[in-house]
Design a protein around this motif. Sequence first.
Motif, mmCIF file in Angstrom:
data_model
loop_
_atom_site.group_PDB
_atom_site.id
_atom_site.type_symbol
_atom_site.label_atom_id
_atom_site.label_comp_id
_atom_site.label_asym_id
_atom_site.label_seq_id
_atom_site.Cartn_x
_atom_site.Cartn_y
_atom_site.Cartn_z
ATOM 1 N N LEU A 49 0.929 -1.366 -0.155
ATOM 2 C CA LEU A 49 0.083 -0.209 -0.146
ATOM 3 C C LEU A 49 0.825 1.529 0.038
ATOM 4 C CD1 LEU A 49 -2.772 -1.028 2.592
ATOM 5 C CD2 LEU A 49 -3.081 -0.861 0.185
ATOM 6 N N TYR A 72 -3.932 6.502 -0.379
ATOM 7 C CA TYR A 72 -3.113 5.623 -1.271
ATOM 8 C C TYR A 72 -3.015 5.795 -2.726
ATOM 9 C CZ TYR A 72 -2.786 2.910 3.164
ATOM 10 O OH TYR A 72 -2.803 2.594 4.498
ATOM 11 N N ALA A 111 -8.146 5.295 -2.320
ATOM 12 C CA ALA A 111 -7.451 5.431 -3.598
ATOM 13 C C ALA A 111 -7.403 6.581 -4.535
ATOM 14 C CB ALA A 111 -7.206 4.027 -4.202
ATOM 15 N N LYS A 122 1.441 5.096 0.085
ATOM 16 C CA LYS A 122 0.850 6.188 0.535
ATOM 17 C C LYS A 122 1.147 7.553 -0.415
ATOM 18 C CE LYS A 122 0.301 5.656 5.583
ATOM 19 N NZ LYS A 122 0.410 6.308 6.840
#
Length: 234
Positions: A38, A89, A233, A40
């Motif tokens: 993931l 993300y 996202a 950031k």
Amino acid sequence: MNETCLYCQQKLRFDVTWSTLLLKFQEQWLCEKCASQLVKIEGKSCTHCSRNLEKLDSSLVDEDICFDCHRWENNGEWRGVLTRNTSIYEYNDFLKEYLARFKYRGDYVLARAFSQQIHELVKTFQYDLAVPIPLSKERQYERGFNQADAILIEAGLKSNHLLTRLHSEKQSKKSRSERIQNQHVFQTTNSSSLKNQSILLIDDIYTTGSTLRQAAKTLKQAGAKEVNSLTIAR
């Protein structure tokens, strides 16, 4: 206490340190391998949509705004409709597959991986009502739940269902221009509760920004004072 990774089912490893003993324990949902995938959104990002500007060609950036948002804000019909989108993300291959499993394969529990982060991040917003982007009745029946609603619920936040969707076509299958032209996507369920309210829209992905802006426009036409959005996202 959760003992296995929500995504890959590997056994979680817990390291007990003075920090974990002295600070409030936070539930761990993903193993180190999955969590490390993931990415950031950090560094310089678009002030309107959170897109990472450092990974874009300079021709696609106008000062601190990406070219997509520049087009939105240069359009009188859409200027200022959505104040700002904040995403956590980058939408990489791992997160794409993660969210697909969450949404399309009914793996509701995957929403918990973002619960603590959403709960803490929401505290930085000044808002009156958190509103999930709704699904059509047909789409929600197929999936069994609304992913935006699940994100709010798992974060321990109140979900205000003030929007309904008017069509059942998948927005993801449309081009940007087709999404923009489809003006009447949402309607409000209780306009009186929106008067002079600051709204925080919740969804899983910011793609072109069309869905969030159409929702924001509907809310503002019903009397909302300001609309921001928060997504997993970008």
